[in-house]
Scaffold this motif. Structure first.
Motif, short mmCIF file in Angstrom:
data_model
loop_
_atom_site.label_atom_id
_atom_site.label_comp_id
_atom_site.label_asym_id
_atom_site.label_seq_id
_atom_site.Cartn_x
_atom_site.Cartn_y
_atom_site.Cartn_z
N PHE A 1 5.73 -86.53 86.38
CA PHE A 1 6.40 -87.32 85.33
C PHE A 1 7.62 -86.61 84.78
O PHE A 1 8.61 -87.24 84.41
N GLU A 2 7.60 -85.28 84.75
CA GLU A 2 8.79 -84.54 84.35
C GLU A 2 9.89 -84.73 85.38
O GLU A 2 11.05 -84.95 85.04
N TRP A 3 9.54 -84.64 86.67
CA TRP A 3 10.51 -84.85 87.74
C TRP A 3 11.16 -86.23 87.62
O TRP A 3 12.37 -86.38 87.75
N ARG A 4 10.31 -87.26 87.35
CA ARG A 4 10.85 -88.62 87.17
C ARG A 4 11.81 -88.69 86.00
O ARG A 4 12.87 -89.33 86.09
N ARG A 5 11.46 -88.03 84.90
CA ARG A 5 12.32 -88.07 83.70
C ARG A 5 13.66 -87.39 83.98
O ARG A 5 14.72 -87.91 83.60
N VAL A 6 13.63 -86.25 84.64
CA VAL A 6 14.86 -85.54 84.97
C VAL A 6 15.74 -86.40 85.88
O VAL A 6 16.95 -86.52 85.66
N ASN A 7 15.15 -87.01 86.89
CA ASN A 7 15.92 -87.86 87.79
C ASN A 7 16.50 -89.07 87.08
O ASN A 7 17.63 -89.47 87.35
N LEU B 1 17.30 -89.24 83.86
CA LEU B 1 18.42 -88.77 83.04
C LEU B 1 19.66 -88.52 83.90
O LEU B 1 20.77 -88.90 83.52
N ALA B 2 19.47 -87.87 85.04
CA ALA B 2 20.60 -87.55 85.93
C ALA B 2 21.25 -88.82 86.48
O ALA B 2 22.47 -88.87 86.66
N ARG B 3 20.46 -89.83 86.74
CA ARG B 3 20.96 -91.09 87.29
C ARG B 3 21.70 -91.92 86.23
O ARG B 3 22.70 -92.56 86.52
N GLU B 4 21.21 -91.88 85.00
CA GLU B 4 21.74 -92.76 83.96
C GLU B 4 22.87 -92.17 83.13
O GLU B 4 23.49 -92.89 82.36
N HIS B 5 23.11 -90.86 83.28
CA HIS B 5 24.14 -90.21 82.45
C HIS B 5 25.08 -89.38 83.30
O HIS B 5 24.69 -88.84 84.33
N THR B 6 26.30 -89.25 82.83
CA THR B 6 27.26 -88.40 83.52
C THR B 6 26.97 -86.94 83.18
O THR B 6 26.26 -86.65 82.21
N VAL B 7 27.56 -86.05 83.96
CA VAL B 7 27.41 -84.62 83.69
C VAL B 7 27.93 -84.31 82.28
O VAL B 7 27.29 -83.56 81.53
N ARG C 1 15.56 -78.67 77.50
CA ARG C 1 15.20 -78.18 78.83
C ARG C 1 15.33 -79.29 79.88
O ARG C 1 15.91 -79.08 80.95
N LEU C 2 14.84 -80.48 79.56
CA LEU C 2 14.92 -81.59 80.51
C LEU C 2 16.37 -82.04 80.72
O LEU C 2 16.78 -82.31 81.86
N HIS C 3 17.13 -82.12 79.65
CA HIS C 3 18.54 -82.52 79.78
C HIS C 3 19.34 -81.47 80.56
O HIS C 3 20.23 -81.83 81.34
N GLU C 4 19.03 -80.21 80.37
CA GLU C 4 19.72 -79.16 81.13
C GLU C 4 19.37 -79.27 82.61
O GLU C 4 20.25 -79.12 83.47
N ARG C 5 18.11 -79.51 82.92
CA ARG C 5 17.72 -79.70 84.33
C ARG C 5 18.45 -80.91 84.92
O ARG C 5 18.93 -80.85 86.05
N ARG D 1 21.30 -82.14 83.89
CA ARG D 1 22.72 -81.80 84.00
C ARG D 1 22.99 -81.01 85.27
O ARG D 1 23.92 -81.30 86.02
N ARG D 2 22.12 -80.02 85.53
CA ARG D 2 22.28 -79.24 86.77
C ARG D 2 22.11 -80.10 88.00
O ARG D 2 22.83 -79.96 88.97
N LYS D 3 21.16 -81.00 87.96
CA LYS D 3 20.92 -81.90 89.09
C LYS D 3 22.14 -82.81 89.30
O LYS D 3 22.62 -82.96 90.42
N ALA D 4 22.64 -83.41 88.22
CA ALA D 4 23.79 -84.30 88.32
C ALA D 4 25.03 -83.54 88.78
O ALA D 4 25.81 -84.04 89.58
#
Length: 172
Positions: A83-89, A91-97, A154-158, A160-163
């Motif tokens: 569920f954390e992985w889903r949340r990070v993905n 966030l990365a999909r819905e927001h710009t860096v 922590r989740l937003h930083e992950r 951001r790095r992913k994006a």
């Protein structure tokens, strides 16, 4: 209560999954677990047969949504990492860096405010008993918010790095 009221409002407390199919009910039951449970216990919560519960739990285990603990009996638990992985993905999909970086900065500022206010590095380092009795409830609320802000950063930083990694130019 009319049928229209029932459809428009929340489901009855004692039957929260009554309009869902078995697969959804098992999924919902797993989401609400806090400790490993047997297929029979989940079946009871999902209002289905143990065999149906086991079938769907096996499917969810294959997807990584639940963790299967071998033993007698086999137990299942929600996979928080999934569920954390889903949340990070998400966030990365819905927001710009840049949006993610802005949010990380905002959350960092809030964390610093809490650190200054409580003269501590983390909520766990705060001794609530040092505060007046009438303020203790507010302190607990703020410490909970502080912990939430740390996790959100922590989740937003992950994310951001992913994006940032997915928008980097290819070196082919």
């Amino acid at each position: 209560m009319t049928d229209d009221d029932r459809r428009d409002g929340p489901p009855p407390f004692d039957r929260p999954f009554e309009d869902e199919d078995t697969k959804q009910r098992v999924y919902g039951a797993v989401l609400h677990t806090r400790e490993p449970m047997t297929a029979a216990e989940i079946a009871d919560r999902a209002d289905c047969s143990e065999e149906s519960s086991r079938t769907h739990l096996s499917f969810y285990a294959d997807l990584g949504i639940v963790i299967r603990h071998e033993g007698r009996p086999v137990r299942y638990e929600r996979n928080d990492d999934y569920f954390e992985w889903r949340r990070v993905n998400e966030l990365a999909r819905e927001h710009t860096v840049d949006e993610l970086q802005t949010r990380v900065s905002e959350l960092t500022d809030r964390i610093e405010e809490y650190r200054d206010e409580y003269d501590a590095d983390s909520p766990a380092k705060v001794d609530v008993l040092e505060f007046d009795a009438e303020r203790v409830d507010d302190v607990y609320v703020e410490l909970g918010d502080w912990a939430t802000v740390i996790e959100e950063r922590r989740l937003h930083e992950r994310a951001r790095r992913k994006a940032a990694g997915s928008t980097a130019p290819s070196h082919s």
